[in-house]
Motif scaffolding. Structure first.
Motif, mmCIF file in Angstrom:
data_model
loop_
_atom_site.group_PDB
_atom_site.id
_atom_site.type_symbol
_atom_site.label_atom_id
_atom_site.label_comp_id
_atom_site.label_asym_id
_atom_site.label_seq_id
_atom_site.Cartn_x
_atom_site.Cartn_y
_atom_site.Cartn_z
ATOM 1 N N VAL A 1 20.031 78.423 63.988
ATOM 2 C CA VAL A 1 21.232 79.179 63.621
ATOM 3 C C VAL A 1 21.368 79.206 62.099
ATOM 4 O O VAL A 1 21.729 80.219 61.510
ATOM 5 C CB VAL A 1 22.488 78.555 64.262
ATOM 6 C CG1 VAL A 1 23.742 79.167 63.686
ATOM 7 C CG2 VAL A 1 22.463 78.774 65.758
ATOM 8 N N PRO B 1 24.840 82.732 61.395
ATOM 9 C CA PRO B 1 25.781 82.478 62.482
ATOM 10 C C PRO B 1 26.049 83.731 63.315
ATOM 11 O O PRO B 1 25.518 84.795 63.030
ATOM 12 C CB PRO B 1 27.046 82.016 61.759
ATOM 13 C CG PRO B 1 26.934 82.546 60.386
ATOM 14 C CD PRO B 1 25.477 82.673 60.080
ATOM 15 N N ASN C 1 23.060 85.297 67.674
ATOM 16 C CA ASN C 1 22.094 84.376 67.076
ATOM 17 C C ASN C 1 22.174 82.999 67.713
ATOM 18 O O ASN C 1 21.161 82.325 67.908
ATOM 19 C CB ASN C 1 22.330 84.261 65.568
ATOM 20 C CG ASN C 1 21.882 85.513 64.848
ATOM 21 O OD1 ASN C 1 21.269 86.386 65.455
ATOM 22 N ND2 ASN C 1 22.188 85.599 63.572
ATOM 23 N N LEU C 2 23.406 82.588 68.035
ATOM 24 C CA LEU C 2 23.591 81.290 68.687
ATOM 25 C C LEU C 2 22.888 81.300 70.045
ATOM 26 O O LEU C 2 22.171 80.357 70.395
ATOM 27 C CB LEU C 2 25.092 81.038 68.855
ATOM 28 C CG LEU C 2 25.466 79.715 69.481
ATOM 29 C CD1 LEU C 2 24.933 78.577 68.653
ATOM 30 C CD2 LEU C 2 26.970 79.604 69.619
ATOM 31 N N ALA D 1 19.193 80.962 69.562
ATOM 32 C CA ALA D 1 18.816 79.587 69.231
ATOM 33 C C ALA D 1 18.837 78.702 70.470
ATOM 34 O O ALA D 1 17.946 77.873 70.680
ATOM 35 C CB ALA D 1 19.754 79.029 68.165
ATOM 36 N N PHE E 1 29.584 74.736 67.962
ATOM 37 C CA PHE E 1 29.141 75.621 66.883
ATOM 38 C C PHE E 1 30.307 76.436 66.334
ATOM 39 O O PHE E 1 30.389 76.667 65.123
ATOM 40 C CB PHE E 1 28.032 76.554 67.378
ATOM 41 C CG PHE E 1 26.664 75.926 67.320
ATOM 42 C CD1 PHE E 1 26.036 75.753 66.103
ATOM 43 C CD2 PHE E 1 26.014 75.511 68.452
ATOM 44 C CE1 PHE E 1 24.785 75.174 66.031
ATOM 45 C CE2 PHE E 1 24.759 74.924 68.392
ATOM 46 C CZ PHE E 1 24.140 74.754 67.175
#
Lengths: 312, 274
Positions: free
Chosen positions: B128, B133, B137-138, B141, B211
């Motif tokens: 990430v 962020p 994208n999270l 990952a 996150f």
């Protein structure tokens, strides 16, 4: 198995560090622009080009990677794009707080695991067992940040027993390590309980009981030792994770460790620091796996015997 | 024995019912939410729970109950996204490795070993950190770090099923490799995968909230449980309910998925004793 894991980690290190390079090379313009903006300058074509040159981003991917690798082997991890300090120095400053937090949480979690795990197994299917299982299920399911806020709410805000956040004294260490220790210990206590129960069903424990050992003696002397083997393995990866710096807990408690450094590097897109962090965490993890391997031989002599048989 | 079985079903039923309720709340958030989750009325900020605002209002005057409903939507969306991604990649890799064996198997399993040697949380954080962020994208990952669990199980089951009669019969019958994999192997893998999916979902939810708490998840105006907690932090001394409701939401969701996963494991995994 363990040897294979240890051999695989340097490869992992190479893959991850190369991946870092690959991904950062996709958006070099953005990085230079971002840094110029952060320093209060105007990102024009020339300043971006100059910044790219200064950061070394104008050279090819493999050239940069090769240079980084050679320098890293000489313990030179480059300089931070944000502070201009050597990355190795920034990392070194952050190890001590993370080590404190890691060891304190480890002690707490080992105590919780041993105490709850053996008690639940010994008092199997009684109220004690059920209470411990229920408690550890809840502890296992509470996200660590939530436990942190709950403890902060009561112990720091309401009752004012511990300082809110920060670093520097033993009191500051207690809340964050309790959060980590309980979260880790609860899950492993459940694991230890079922591991002991499996061992208690085995022939050698029946033999020990037949010799006249009490249930407690059989558990302590015979079952526990075998039951600990999977637990030690699982602690290996836990310590690896803790040494990487528990990012969430370190940030909630303003703990100046590696996890906080990583988040700062991410927020400012400070790639050299991030690369150094990954390298560091991986080296730590390799070390932990080695220690776990040694602990294995201590707990379970069969592992050593088996291996020497295979090799001759 | 009968007593044990009855108890198992209660836990299973409760967790399934809870998950179903949360899921319905997430789907019908638009109809169920009494207020717009992102529109705040500053004159109504930090109101305690009442008839008008069941869970009170936050520091911007937004209705906490509505935000929790929409937060469920975010959580489920991400969890489903990650699960589908892991399922597709993990199953493809696992079946390929187990069915073909040889150097294909060797290569895939080396990649799996490599990824699972490294703590998933650190890896996800670094990914990430590099790709930036945001929810998508999270999810990427998380998929990158957790498909290996799927691959391992699928490979194991494939290996054990590969030589069984019905697969050999299908081969003799002239069915292609792909058809055999999907028609005959997948149904055998599914029960075990359900266990992993349920247990993993609780970790996806925790990770998403974590996150978001760090500012690496969802962007500011959208509702997400972890972010609601992080926003409530400056007010937690005097407005404990701001912390309480989203915390309960996370706790209930994570616990439900954990119990579901463990009950399914008791049922499907003959090697696992409690």
């Amino acid at each position: 198995m363990i040897i294979k894991r240890i051999l695989i980690l340097p490869v992992l290190l190479l893959v991850i560090s190369f991946l870092t390079f690959l991904l950062t090379s996709i958006v070099p313009g953005d990085i230079a622009e971002g840094i110029i903006l952060k320093q209060g300058g105007q990102p024009t074509e020339e300043t971006v080009a100059a910044m790219n040159e200064q950061l070394g981003l104008d050279r090819g991917l493999f050239a940069r990677y090769g240079q980084w690798l050679i320098q890293a082997l000489q313990l030179d991890l480059g300089t931070s794009w944000v502070s201009g300090e050597p990355v190795a120095k920034e990392l070194a400053e952050r190890i001590v707080p993370t080590l404190w937090l890691t060891s304190a949480s480890l002690v707490i979690s080992v105590l919780i695991t041993m105490f709850f795990g053996t008690a639940a197994a010994y008092f199997r299917d009684t109220a004690v067992d059920k209470a411990i299982l229920g408690f550890s299920l809840i502890m296992n399911c509470i996200p660590e940040f939530l436990l942190a806020f709950i403890l902060l709410f009561f112990f720091a805000y309401k009752w004012d027993i511990f300082p809110l956040v920060g670093y520097g004294s033993l009191e500051h260490l207690i809340l964050p390590s309790l959060v980590l220790g309980f979260g880790i210990g609860a899950g492993k206590a459940r694991l230890l309980r079922s591991s002991i129960l499996d061992a208690m069903n085995s022939n050698y424990v029946a033999m020990a009981r037949a010799k006249g050992l009490t249930k407690w003696q059989a558990l302590k002397k015979h079952a526990l030792r075998n039951a600990l083997i999977p637990i030690v393995t699982s602690f290996g990866s836990t310590v690896g994770f803790l040494l990487g710096g528990s990012v969430i807990i370190e940030n909630i408690f303003n703990w100046p460790g590696l996890g906080r450094l990583a988040l700062q590097a991410i927020n400012s897109r400070d790639i050299p620091v991030l690369q150094g962090y990954v390298l560091f965490a991986t080296v730590f993890i390799i070390g932990i796996y080695l220690i776990v391997d040694l602990l294995y031989m201590l707990i379970d002599p069969r592992v050593y015997a088996k291996r020497s048989n295979i090799h001759g | 024995m009968a007593d044990v079985k009855k108890k198992m079903n209660v836990g299973l039923l409760l967790s399934v019912a809870t998950i179903a309720c949360l899921f319905l709340a997430a789907i019908f958030a638009h109809w169920l939410a009494p207020y717009d989750p992102n529109a705040g009325e500053l004159s109504e900020r930090l109101l305690p729970p009442s008839k008008e605002h069941w869970f009170g209002t936050d520091h911007l005057g937004r209705d906490v109950f509505s935000r929790i409903l929409f937060g469920a939507r975010t959580t489920f969306l991400v969890a489903i996204l990650i699960t589908v991604g892991c399922f597709v990649i993990g199953t493809a890799a696992g079946v390929t490795a187990g069915y073909f064996g040889g150097w294909i198997d060797g290569m895939i399993m080396r990649a799996v070993d490599l990824l699972s040697a490294f703590p998933g949380r650190i890896l996800a954080l670094v990914i990430v950190g590099i790709i930036g962020p945001g929810l998508m994208n999270l999810a990427i990952a998380m998929i990158f770090t957790s498909w290996v669990g799927f691959a391992r199980i699928v490979r194991g089951v494939t290996l054990s099923v590969r030589e069984r009669e019905f697969v050999l019969a299908a081969k003799l019958y002239g069915l292609g490799n792909q058809k055999i994999m999907y028609k005959h192997l997948l149904p055998n893998v599914l029960p075990q995968l359900l266990v992993v999916i349920a247990l993993n979902t609780s970790w996806y939810m925790t990770a998403l909230s974590g996150f978001s708490l760090l500012g690496l998840g969802i962007e500011a105006p959208h509702a997400e449980w972890g972010m609601m907690i992080s926003e409530a932090r400056p007010y937690m001394r005097d407005y404990g309910y701001l912390l309480f409701f989203p915390s309960m939401a996370i706790m209930i969701a994570v616990t439900a998925f954990t119990i579901l996963g463990e009950k399914l494991r008791d049922r499907f995994d003959p090697n696992f004793h409690r």
